[in-house]
Design a protein around this motif. Structure first.
Motif, PDB file in Angstrom:
ATOM      1  N   LEU A  75       0.828  -1.202   0.000  1.00  0.00           N
ATOM      2  CA  LEU A  75       0.000   0.000   0.000  1.00  0.00           C
ATOM      3  C   LEU A  75       0.867   1.259   0.000  1.00  0.00           C
ATOM      4  O   LEU A  75       0.554   2.227  -0.692  1.00  0.00           O
ATOM      5  CB  LEU A  75      -0.955  -0.011   1.189  1.00  0.00           C
ATOM      6  N   ARG A  76       1.965   1.220   0.739  1.00  0.00           N
ATOM      7  CA  ARG A  76       2.880   2.375   0.739  1.00  0.00           C
ATOM      8  C   ARG A  76       3.468   2.601  -0.651  1.00  0.00           C
ATOM      9  O   ARG A  76       3.564   3.723  -1.121  1.00  0.00           O
ATOM     10  CB  ARG A  76       3.997   2.180   1.756  1.00  0.00           C
ATOM     11  N   VAL A  77       3.862   1.525  -1.313  1.00  0.00           N
ATOM     12  CA  VAL A  77       4.425   1.629  -2.659  1.00  0.00           C
ATOM     13  C   VAL A  77       3.365   2.154  -3.624  1.00  0.00           C
ATOM     14  O   VAL A  77       3.640   3.024  -4.458  1.00  0.00           O
ATOM     15  CB  VAL A  77       4.985   0.271  -3.125  1.00  0.00           C
ATOM     16  N   ARG A  78       2.143   1.641  -3.498  1.00  0.00           N
ATOM     17  CA  ARG A  78       1.063   2.089  -4.375  1.00  0.00           C
ATOM     18  C   ARG A  78       0.795   3.583  -4.182  1.00  0.00           C
ATOM     19  O   ARG A  78       0.592   4.317  -5.151  1.00  0.00           O
ATOM     20  CB  ARG A  78      -0.194   1.270  -4.105  1.00  0.00           C
ATOM     21  N   TYR A  79       0.766   4.033  -2.936  1.00  0.00           N
ATOM     22  CA  TYR A  79       0.581   5.458  -2.684  1.00  0.00           C
ATOM     23  C   TYR A  79       1.709   6.265  -3.300  1.00  0.00           C
ATOM     24  O   TYR A  79       1.473   7.275  -3.958  1.00  0.00           O
ATOM     25  CB  TYR A  79       0.482   5.736  -1.178  1.00  0.00           C
ATOM     26  N   ARG A  80       2.937   5.826  -3.081  1.00  0.00           N
ATOM     27  CA  ARG A  80       4.098   6.555  -3.603  1.00  0.00           C
ATOM     28  C   ARG A  80       4.078   6.623  -5.133  1.00  0.00           C
ATOM     29  O   ARG A  80       4.335   7.672  -5.716  1.00  0.00           O
ATOM     30  CB  ARG A  80       5.381   5.872  -3.131  1.00  0.00           C
ATOM     31  N   ASP A  81       3.778   5.513  -5.772  1.00  0.00           N
ATOM     32  CA  ASP A  81       3.869   5.431  -7.224  1.00  0.00           C
ATOM     33  C   ASP A  81       2.621   5.889  -7.971  1.00  0.00           C
ATOM     34  O   ASP A  81       2.716   6.342  -9.103  1.00  0.00           O
ATOM     35  CB  ASP A  81       4.191   3.992  -7.657  1.00  0.00           C
ATOM     36  N   GLU A  82       1.458   5.763  -7.358  1.00  0.00           N
ATOM     37  CA  GLU A  82       0.210   6.029  -8.073  1.00  0.00           C
ATOM     38  C   GLU A  82      -0.550   7.227  -7.532  1.00  0.00           C
ATOM     39  O   GLU A  82      -0.840   8.174  -8.269  1.00  0.00           O
ATOM     40  CB  GLU A  82      -0.675   4.776  -8.011  1.00  0.00           C
ATOM     41  N   PHE A  83      -0.873   7.207  -6.250  1.00  0.00           N
ATOM     42  CA  PHE A  83      -1.761   8.236  -5.707  1.00  0.00           C
ATOM     43  C   PHE A  83      -1.061   9.577  -5.503  1.00  0.00           C
ATOM     44  O   PHE A  83      -1.604  10.619  -5.839  1.00  0.00           O
ATOM     45  CB  PHE A  83      -2.399   7.771  -4.402  1.00  0.00           C
ATOM     46  N   ASP A  84       0.146   9.569  -4.926  1.00  0.00           N
ATOM     47  CA  ASP A  84       0.828  10.836  -4.657  1.00  0.00           C
ATOM     48  C   ASP A  84       1.126  11.616  -5.933  1.00  0.00           C
ATOM     49  O   ASP A  84       0.812  12.813  -6.002  1.00  0.00           O
ATOM     50  CB  ASP A  84       2.104  10.611  -3.841  1.00  0.00           C
ATOM     51  N   PRO A  85       1.728  11.017  -6.979  1.00  0.00           N
ATOM     52  CA  PRO A  85       1.967  11.790  -8.212  1.00  0.00           C
ATOM     53  C   PRO A  85       0.668  12.301  -8.842  1.00  0.00           C
ATOM     54  O   PRO A  85       0.619  13.425  -9.338  1.00  0.00           O
ATOM     55  CB  PRO A  85       2.669  10.799  -9.140  1.00  0.00           C
ATOM     56  N   ALA A  86      -0.368  11.478  -8.823  1.00  0.00           N
ATOM     57  CA  ALA A  86      -1.647  11.903  -9.406  1.00  0.00           C
ATOM     58  C   ALA A  86      -2.244  13.062  -8.613  1.00  0.00           C
ATOM     59  O   ALA A  86      -2.834  13.978  -9.191  1.00  0.00           O
ATOM     60  CB  ALA A  86      -2.615  10.727  -9.454  1.00  0.00           C
ATOM     61  N   LEU A  87      -2.083  13.031  -7.306  1.00  0.00           N
ATOM     62  CA  LEU A  87      -2.600  14.115  -6.473  1.00  0.00           C
ATOM     63  C   LEU A  87      -1.857  15.415  -6.778  1.00  0.00           C
ATOM     64  O   LEU A  87      -2.468  16.472  -6.930  1.00  0.00           O
ATOM     65  CB  LEU A  87      -2.463  13.745  -4.995  1.00  0.00           C
ATOM     66  N   VAL A  88      -0.536  15.336  -6.910  1.00  0.00           N
ATOM     67  CA  VAL A  88       0.262  16.522  -7.212  1.00  0.00           C
ATOM     68  C   VAL A  88      -0.106  17.081  -8.587  1.00  0.00           C
ATOM     69  O   VAL A  88      -0.212  18.293  -8.777  1.00  0.00           O
ATOM     70  CB  VAL A  88       1.775  16.191  -7.132  1.00  0.00           C
ATOM     71  N   LYS A  89      -0.343  16.197  -9.553  1.00  0.00           N
ATOM     72  CA  LYS A  89      -0.709  16.628 -10.903  1.00  0.00           C
ATOM     73  C   LYS A  89      -2.172  17.067 -10.995  1.00  0.00           C
ATOM     74  O   LYS A  89      -2.596  17.604 -12.004  1.00  0.00           O
ATOM     75  CB  LYS A  89      -0.476  15.487 -11.904  1.00  0.00           C
ATOM     76  N   GLY A  90      -2.957  16.758  -9.959  1.00  0.00           N
ATOM     77  CA  GLY A  90      -4.360  17.128  -9.961  1.00  0.00           C
ATOM     78  C   GLY A  90      -5.240  16.184 -10.763  1.00  0.00           C
ATOM     79  O   GLY A  90      -6.337  16.554 -11.154  1.00  0.00           O
ATOM     80  N   THR A  91      -4.765  14.951 -11.000  1.00  0.00           N
ATOM     81  CA  THR A  91      -5.547  14.010 -11.804  1.00  0.00           C
ATOM     82  C   THR A  91      -6.322  13.010 -10.966  1.00  0.00           C
ATOM     83  O   THR A  91      -7.059  12.205 -11.505  1.00  0.00           O
ATOM     84  CB  THR A  91      -4.629  13.227 -12.770  1.00  0.00           C
ATOM     85  N   LYS A  92      -6.182  13.037  -9.666  1.00  0.00           N
ATOM     86  CA  LYS A  92      -6.932  12.137  -8.784  1.00  0.00           C
ATOM     87  C   LYS A  92      -7.475  12.923  -7.613  1.00  0.00           C
ATOM     88  O   LYS A  92      -6.950  13.967  -7.248  1.00  0.00           O
ATOM     89  CB  LYS A  92      -6.018  11.016  -8.245  1.00  0.00           C
ATOM     90  N   GLN A  93      -8.507  12.374  -7.007  1.00  0.00           N
ATOM     91  CA  GLN A  93      -9.066  12.989  -5.811  1.00  0.00           C
ATOM     92  C   GLN A  93      -8.048  12.908  -4.679  1.00  0.00           C
ATOM     93  O   GLN A  93      -7.189  12.025  -4.649  1.00  0.00           O
ATOM     94  CB  GLN A  93     -10.320  12.247  -5.374  1.00  0.00           C
ATOM     95  N   ALA A  94      -8.166  13.779  -3.711  1.00  0.00           N
ATOM     96  CA  ALA A  94      -7.263  13.765  -2.555  1.00  0.00           C
ATOM     97  C   ALA A  94      -7.390  12.480  -1.774  1.00  0.00           C
ATOM     98  O   ALA A  94      -6.442  12.011  -1.197  1.00  0.00           O
ATOM     99  CB  ALA A  94      -7.540  14.966  -1.656  1.00  0.00           C
ATOM    100  N   VAL A  95      -8.573  11.898  -1.745  1.00  0.00           N
ATOM    101  CA  VAL A  95      -8.785  10.642  -1.052  1.00  0.00           C
ATOM    102  C   VAL A  95      -9.072   9.586  -2.113  1.00  0.00           C
ATOM    103  O   VAL A  95     -10.140   9.565  -2.711  1.00  0.00           O
ATOM    104  CB  VAL A  95      -9.967  10.733  -0.047  1.00  0.00           C
ATOM    105  N   PRO A  96      -8.114   8.687  -2.394  1.00  0.00           N
ATOM    106  CA  PRO A  96      -8.259   7.744  -3.518  1.00  0.00           C
ATOM    107  C   PRO A  96      -9.395   6.766  -3.327  1.00  0.00           C
ATOM    108  O   PRO A  96      -9.683   6.360  -2.212  1.00  0.00           O
ATOM    109  CB  PRO A  96      -6.908   7.035  -3.550  1.00  0.00           C
ATOM    110  N   LEU A  97     -10.035   6.437  -4.423  1.00  0.00           N
ATOM    111  CA  LEU A  97     -11.065   5.403  -4.515  1.00  0.00           C
ATOM    112  C   LEU A  97     -12.346   5.736  -3.778  1.00  0.00           C
ATOM    113  O   LEU A  97     -13.221   4.906  -3.671  1.00  0.00           O
ATOM    114  CB  LEU A  97     -10.524   4.055  -4.047  1.00  0.00           C
ATOM    115  N   GLN A  98     -12.467   6.922  -3.218  1.00  0.00           N
ATOM    116  CA  GLN A  98     -13.697   7.269  -2.500  1.00  0.00           C
ATOM    117  C   GLN A  98     -14.817   7.505  -3.504  1.00  0.00           C
ATOM    118  O   GLN A  98     -14.608   8.079  -4.564  1.00  0.00           O
ATOM    119  CB  GLN A  98     -13.490   8.522  -1.671  1.00  0.00           C
ATOM    120  N   GLY A  99     -16.005   7.050  -3.162  1.00  0.00           N
ATOM    121  CA  GLY A  99     -17.197   7.337  -3.931  1.00  0.00           C
ATOM    122  C   GLY A  99     -17.325   6.579  -5.233  1.00  0.00           C
ATOM    123  O   GLY A  99     -18.137   6.916  -6.063  1.00  0.00           O
ATOM    124  N   GLN A 100     -16.518   5.544  -5.418  1.00  0.00           N
ATOM    125  CA  GLN A 100     -16.644   4.745  -6.647  1.00  0.00           C
ATOM    126  C   GLN A 100     -17.807   3.820  -6.552  1.00  0.00           C
ATOM    127  O   GLN A 100     -18.200   3.387  -5.548  1.00  0.00           O
ATOM    128  CB  GLN A 100     -15.380   3.930  -6.900  1.00  0.00           C
TER     129      GLN A 100
END
Length: 124
Positions: A99-124
């Motif tokens: 999960l730490r690796v996934r956050y580092r590689d997927e969620f954090d860069p997307a959050l910085v770029k503005g392409t993902k919600q601040a809280v991943p996978l919420q509301g799907q």
């Protein structure tokens, strides 16, 4: 516990990271969302049908009944079931490393770029 919003807190992740089976008394579909994060749940050992009950009170009562049932058999089951022990270890690995690796590689860069919600996978 609300009827439709999918979410969970850190508490079930803490249990899974510490080699504990989890019965999640929470919002509708929360177990599905835990699985979306890469964890395995305990269907087969715990009756997880409560997760698909829309009414919060009925869902709570079904989850509590699943807890009581699992509590009756849990000690001997955990000590003697190698498949369950393996699942607990895999979930700890998922929580502590994957999960730490996934956050580092997927969620954090997307959050910085503005392409993902601040809280991943919420509301799907």
């Amino acid at each position: 516990m609300v009827a439709y919003k999918r979410r969970f807190t850190e508490k079930p992740l803490k249990a899974l990271a510490n080699l504990h089976p989890a019965i999640l008394i929470g919002n509708y579909g929360a177990l599905e969302q835990i699985r979306d994060f890469g964890f395995q749940t305990f269907d087969g050992w715990i009756d997880e049908s409560y997760d698909r009950i829309e009414d919060p009170q009925d869902r709570f009562e079904a989850a509590y009944a699943a807890f009581l049932d699992f509590r009756e058999k849990s000690r001997a089951l955990i000590l003697n079931d190698s498949d369950l022990r393996d699942l607990l270890i895999r979930n700890a690995q998922t929580a502590m490393v994957d999960l730490r690796v996934r956050y580092r590689d997927e969620f954090d860069p997307a959050l910085v770029k503005g392409t993902k919600q601040a809280v991943p996978l919420q509301g799907q």
